[in-house]
Scaffold this motif. Structure first.
Motif: not given
Length: 175
Positions: A123-132
């Motif tokens: 898995r790759l978790v990306f994006g802004e905090a709260g909108q991952e």
């Protein structure tokens, strides 16, 4: 035995990990080595590269492997991830991944690497905090994966100052 197997056996025999090896035009044989993951925060040194170079020169000559030039180095700050063991070693690190085929219109992703649930890949978790967002993938779907370099410009912690020798009023340095 193939030249790649010869290189791998030699490098692992010296207590190091073979990250990658490649041959290019003009007879260049390039070998990337790293320390084993059993020694955390340990990095490849120039002495390691020299030791591997000397050993490979002898072994490749005995095995009659044709090459014009040999380069041995560390994989660098943006170390490639090629095997499942590499991925497992760097779980929790930020990585750049390029997929073989686009997913939702893009091939390149940067995020935090995590192991998939119950051996279901990665898995790759990306994006802004709260909108991952989460990208689930298998290794065969990845064209290239590399660690995102972490560079600390703050330098090493300051060493304690050496004790100073007091001066006598006449400028003599003896105590």
């Amino acid at each position: 035995m193939s030249w790649q197997a010869t290189v791998e056996k030699t490098v692992t025999g010296l207590g190091l990990e073979l990250v990658e090896c490649e041959r290019s035009a003009g007879g260049l044989l390039r070998v990337y080595i790293d320390r084993l993951p059993t020694v955390p925060e340990s990095f490849v040194t120039v002495d390691d590269c020299e030791r591997v170079t000397r050993q490979l020169q002898y072994v490749l000559e005995v095995e009659a492997v044709d090459y014009a030039r040999l380069e041995v180095s560390s994989p660098g700050l943006d170390r490639p991830l090629n095997t499942a063991a590499h991925y497992a070693r760097f779980v929790g690190h930020e990585v750049d991944i390029t997929l073989r085929a686009p997913f939702q219109g893009r091939k390149k992703y940067r995020g935090l690497l995590q192991a998939g649930e119950q051996d279901a890949g990665w898995r790759l978790v990306f994006g802004e905090a709260g909108q991952e967002q989460v990208l689930n993938f298998q290794l065969d779907e990845v064209r290239e994966a590399r660690l995102v370099p972490v560079i600390d410009f703050k330098g090493r912690k300051a060493k304690p100052a050496a004790p100073s020798i007091p001066k006598k009023p006449d400028g003599d340095l003896t105590p």
